[in-house]
Design a protein around this motif. Structure first.
Motif, PDB file in Angstrom:
ATOM      1  N   THR A 145       4.959  -0.970   8.184  1.00  0.00           N
ATOM      2  CA  THR A 145       5.475  -2.126   7.454  1.00  0.00           C
ATOM      3  C   THR A 145       5.948  -3.196   8.423  1.00  0.00           C
ATOM      4  O   THR A 145       6.774  -2.940   9.305  1.00  0.00           O
ATOM      5  CB  THR A 145       6.630  -1.702   6.533  1.00  0.00           C
ATOM      6  OG1 THR A 145       6.136  -0.816   5.527  1.00  0.00           O
ATOM      7  CG2 THR A 145       7.273  -2.913   5.878  1.00  0.00           C
ATOM      8  N   ALA A 187       0.848  -1.183   0.000  1.00  0.00           N
ATOM      9  CA  ALA A 187       0.000   0.000   0.000  1.00  0.00           C
ATOM     10  C   ALA A 187       0.887   1.238   0.000  1.00  0.00           C
ATOM     11  O   ALA A 187       2.033   1.194   0.439  1.00  0.00           O
ATOM     12  CB  ALA A 187      -0.913   0.006   1.225  1.00  0.00           C
ATOM     13  N   GLN A 188       0.340   2.315  -0.496  1.00  0.00           N
ATOM     14  CA  GLN A 188       1.039   3.590  -0.442  1.00  0.00           C
ATOM     15  C   GLN A 188       0.728   4.290   0.877  1.00  0.00           C
ATOM     16  O   GLN A 188      -0.312   4.040   1.496  1.00  0.00           O
ATOM     17  CB  GLN A 188       0.631   4.475  -1.611  1.00  0.00           C
ATOM     18  CG  GLN A 188       1.112   3.975  -2.957  1.00  0.00           C
ATOM     19  CD  GLN A 188       0.833   4.958  -4.076  1.00  0.00           C
ATOM     20  OE1 GLN A 188      -0.092   5.754  -3.990  1.00  0.00           O
ATOM     21  NE2 GLN A 188       1.649   4.913  -5.110  1.00  0.00           N
ATOM     22  N   GLY A 219      -2.779   5.112   2.427  1.00  0.00           N
ATOM     23  CA  GLY A 219      -3.749   4.144   1.934  1.00  0.00           C
ATOM     24  C   GLY A 219      -4.306   3.254   3.027  1.00  0.00           C
ATOM     25  O   GLY A 219      -4.040   3.444   4.220  1.00  0.00           O
ATOM     26  N   SER A 220      -5.068   2.253   2.594  1.00  0.00           N
ATOM     27  CA  SER A 220      -5.750   1.357   3.524  1.00  0.00           C
ATOM     28  C   SER A 220      -5.583  -0.096   3.101  1.00  0.00           C
ATOM     29  O   SER A 220      -5.418  -0.394   1.910  1.00  0.00           O
ATOM     30  CB  SER A 220      -7.246   1.686   3.568  1.00  0.00           C
ATOM     31  OG  SER A 220      -7.478   3.003   4.019  1.00  0.00           O
ATOM     32  N   LEU A 221      -5.636  -0.956   4.085  1.00  0.00           N
ATOM     33  CA  LEU A 221      -5.704  -2.394   3.881  1.00  0.00           C
ATOM     34  C   LEU A 221      -6.605  -2.983   4.954  1.00  0.00           C
ATOM     35  O   LEU A 221      -6.718  -2.430   6.057  1.00  0.00           O
ATOM     36  CB  LEU A 221      -4.323  -3.042   3.977  1.00  0.00           C
ATOM     37  CG  LEU A 221      -3.348  -2.855   2.819  1.00  0.00           C
ATOM     38  CD1 LEU A 221      -1.986  -3.435   3.191  1.00  0.00           C
ATOM     39  CD2 LEU A 221      -3.860  -3.515   1.554  1.00  0.00           C
ATOM     40  N   VAL A 238       4.284  -0.752   3.311  1.00  0.00           N
ATOM     41  CA  VAL A 238       3.761   0.572   3.005  1.00  0.00           C
ATOM     42  C   VAL A 238       4.894   1.407   2.414  1.00  0.00           C
ATOM     43  O   VAL A 238       5.937   1.591   3.049  1.00  0.00           O
ATOM     44  CB  VAL A 238       3.193   1.256   4.260  1.00  0.00           C
ATOM     45  CG1 VAL A 238       2.579   2.605   3.894  1.00  0.00           C
ATOM     46  CG2 VAL A 238       2.155   0.360   4.928  1.00  0.00           C
ATOM     47  N   VAL A 244       2.670  -6.849   5.345  1.00  0.00           N
ATOM     48  CA  VAL A 244       2.142  -5.537   4.971  1.00  0.00           C
ATOM     49  C   VAL A 244       3.342  -4.626   4.695  1.00  0.00           C
ATOM     50  O   VAL A 244       4.209  -4.467   5.552  1.00  0.00           O
ATOM     51  CB  VAL A 244       1.264  -4.943   6.084  1.00  0.00           C
ATOM     52  CG1 VAL A 244       0.910  -3.494   5.771  1.00  0.00           C
ATOM     53  CG2 VAL A 244       0.006  -5.779   6.261  1.00  0.00           C
ATOM     54  N   ASN A 275      -6.182   2.109   8.215  1.00  0.00           N
ATOM     55  CA  ASN A 275      -6.297   3.326   7.415  1.00  0.00           C
ATOM     56  C   ASN A 275      -5.113   4.236   7.687  1.00  0.00           C
ATOM     57  O   ASN A 275      -4.395   4.078   8.677  1.00  0.00           O
ATOM     58  CB  ASN A 275      -7.600   4.048   7.748  1.00  0.00           C
ATOM     59  CG  ASN A 275      -8.838   3.228   7.424  1.00  0.00           C
ATOM     60  OD1 ASN A 275      -8.833   2.416   6.501  1.00  0.00           O
ATOM     61  ND2 ASN A 275      -9.893   3.429   8.189  1.00  0.00           N
TER      62      ASN A 275
END
Length: 126
Positions: free
Chosen positions: A91, A12-13, A16-18, A124, A122, A84
């Motif tokens: 990360t 994700a940037q 952003g969200s995951l 980022v 994850v 969020n």
């Protein structure tokens, strides 16, 4: 005995969200408080969030409070972590775990959790 399988990780940037999911096997899932932890390279595994067996109370690490939300659906044997406003410091490999002490209030220490998933990465980017 509870087996846990995480999913939903990825890239994700920043900003952003995951949404992570943790699916549990076993009929006793609803009796466990559940937690999410994370481990970044070279660091110890740390507490992220936890939730009581009935979803009535939620707890968060200060670093994620206001950005992450933990929830659970006992009918689906699943616990979620909505993330969020992700930042590069989020990360890590994220793990879900079941608190085996049988208490209402979930713990924050890894030693209080007896069942763990395999983790989901994850990442980022800034």
């Amino acid at each position: 005995q509870v087996q846990l399988v995480e999913s939903g990780g990825g890239l994700a940037q920043a900003g952003g969200s995951l949404r992570l999911s943790c699916a549990a096997s076993g009929r006793t899932f609803s009796s466990y408080a559940m937690g999410w932890f994370r481990q970044a390279p070279g660091k110890e595994r740390e507490f992220v969030a936890s939730i009581t067996w009935n979803g009535g109370r939620e707890y968060y690490a200060d670093s994620v409070k206001g950005r992450f939300t933990i929830s659970r659906d006992n009918s689906r044997n699943t616990v979620y972590l909505q993330m969020n406003s992700l930042q590069p410091e989020d990360t890590a490999v994220y793990y879900c775990a079941a608190d085996i002490r049988g208490t209402y209030y979930p713990g924050r220490s890894t030693q209080e959790y007896g069942y763990w998933g395999q983790g989901t990465q994850v990442t980022v980017s800034s």
